[in-house]
Design an enzyme around this catalytic site. Structure first.
Site, PDB file in Angstrom:
ATOM      1  N   ASP A  59       0.846  -1.189   0.000  1.00  0.00           N
ATOM      2  CA  ASP A  59       0.000   0.000   0.000  1.00  0.00           C
ATOM      3  C   ASP A  59       0.881   1.238   0.000  1.00  0.00           C
ATOM      4  OD1 ASP A  59      -2.666   1.326   0.329  1.00  0.00           O
ATOM      5  OD2 ASP A  59      -1.775   2.024   2.186  1.00  0.00           O
ATOM      6  N   SER A  60       0.267   2.383  -0.258  1.00  0.00           N
ATOM      7  CA  SER A  60       1.005   3.643  -0.220  1.00  0.00           C
ATOM      8  C   SER A  60       1.353   4.046   1.203  1.00  0.00           C
ATOM      9  CB  SER A  60       0.159   4.754  -0.862  1.00  0.00           C
ATOM     10  OG  SER A  60      -1.025   4.971  -0.122  1.00  0.00           O
ATOM     11  N   CYS A 102      -4.173  -0.846  -2.435  1.00  0.00           N
ATOM     12  CA  CYS A 102      -4.215   0.608  -2.620  1.00  0.00           C
ATOM     13  C   CYS A 102      -5.028   0.853  -3.871  1.00  0.00           C
ATOM     14  CB  CYS A 102      -2.797   1.158  -2.776  1.00  0.00           C
ATOM     15  SG  CYS A 102      -2.706   2.892  -3.289  1.00  0.00           S
ATOM     16  N   GLU A 160      -2.560   9.037   7.990  1.00  0.00           N
ATOM     17  CA  GLU A 160      -1.129   8.760   8.131  1.00  0.00           C
ATOM     18  C   GLU A 160      -0.540   9.388   9.397  1.00  0.00           C
ATOM     19  OE1 GLU A 160       1.014   6.839   6.443  1.00  0.00           O
ATOM     20  OE2 GLU A 160      -0.518   6.094   5.081  1.00  0.00           O
ATOM     21  N   CYS A 219     -10.566   4.124  -1.023  1.00  0.00           N
ATOM     22  CA  CYS A 219      -9.163   4.221  -0.618  1.00  0.00           C
ATOM     23  C   CYS A 219      -9.055   3.406   0.652  1.00  0.00           C
ATOM     24  CB  CYS A 219      -8.758   5.676  -0.373  1.00  0.00           C
ATOM     25  SG  CYS A 219      -7.106   5.867   0.359  1.00  0.00           S
ATOM     26  N   HIS A 252      -7.267   3.702   3.074  1.00  0.00           N
ATOM     27  CA  HIS A 252      -7.071   4.515   4.275  1.00  0.00           C
ATOM     28  C   HIS A 252      -8.412   4.896   4.916  1.00  0.00           C
ATOM     29  CE1 HIS A 252      -3.006   5.108   2.637  1.00  0.00           C
ATOM     30  NE2 HIS A 252      -2.651   5.656   3.783  1.00  0.00           N
TER      31      HIS A 252
END
Length: 271
Positions: A11-12, A74, A153, A185, A187
């Site tokens: 993932d990013s 991602c 993040e 996403c 996230h």
């Protein structure tokens, strides 16, 4: 393909932990090697060329662990690089967009589905294509949410700042007759409580993690590649940025999944 080989998840940043957690829950005997590119997140504003390059670098790094499957957890990287990665490796490669689209189509009754994601994911129209392939007449309402990934993040999941960012980003979607909102996403599930508060109880939030893990299970089962070992697996987690923050968020999110399973935390140098 050897049954004892790990499943690689990339993932990013920390978003793919939502997929890793669900894979751990559904396939508790499988070993996971996870890579979060926290030093270069977010991927959303980057060009397709950059995203493909980053994804290739991560996959090239993960290949040393001889994974039996690669999961691009991602949405932005799935939209930009899934085909490229599939052409480069000999193992199955799974993305998160098609599983999420299937889950939304199966849940929606109005035929109006919302999609929120990064700039790269929404611009690619990958969800539009995936949804309309399953249901040609579905109405898709899409919105970019560039404020979300930086909040996650930083570990800022619930705060007045987070609520205001979510309200400003997607509050206007309530004027549409959507009954499902795809968290496009990985996230975004970290912000589920706040997103649900803003959207209201009549909008189902679709997290592709569950469906993605189910697809991983089906593919490995069909290939007779599910592990048959009885011992507890030892997972490996890598990040390219701040290891303390990454580990803190991962431990908070994975919770009991890693209380029962040994984890090795490492910071690689891939670039």
């Amino acid at each position: 393909m050897h049954q004892q080989q790990p499943i690689a998840i990339l993932d990013s940043g920390v978003g793919g932990l939502t997929v890793a957690k669900e894979v751990m829950r559904q396939l508790p005997r499988e070993k996971i090697v996870y890579f979060g590119d926290t030093a270069r997140t977010p991927y959303g504003p980057r060009s397709s060329e950059e995203i493909i390059q980053f994804t290739r670098e991560i996959v090239d790094y993960l290949i040393q662990f001889s994974p039996k499957m690669i999961v691009i957890a991602c949405n932005t990287a799935t939209a930009a690089a899934l085909g490229v990665i599939r052409s480069r490796v000999a193992v199955p490669v799974v993305g998160v967009i098609n599983p999420g689209a299937r889950a939304a189509i199966g849940r929606s009754t109005t035929g109006c589905i919302g999609v929120i994601g990064t700039e790269g994911t929404i611009k690619s129209r990958a969800y539009d294509s995936a949804l309309r392939e399953l249901s040609p007449h579905v109405e898709v309402i899409s919105e970019t949410c560039p404020l979300f990934v930086p909040l996650v993040e930083k570990g800022n999941f619930r705060s007045p700042e987070t609520y205001e960012a979510v309200r400003k980003s997607i509050g206007h979607l309530r004027k549409h007759p959507i009954d499902c909102l795809i968290l496009g996403c990985t996230h975004y599930p970290f912000l589920t409580d706040t997103i649900a508060e803003v959207m209201g109880q009549n909008v189902a939030l679709i997290n592709s993690a569950d469906e993605t893990a189910r697809e991983v299970s089906v593919i490995l089962q069909n290939k007779r590649s599910l592990t048959r070992r009885d011992e507890i697996p030892v997972h490996q987690f890598f990040c390219s940025g701040d290891p303390i923050l990454f580990k803190s968020i991962a431990q908070q999110w994975l919770g009991e999944q890693i209380e029962l399973t040994p984890v090795i935390w490492q910071v690689p140098n891939i670039v």
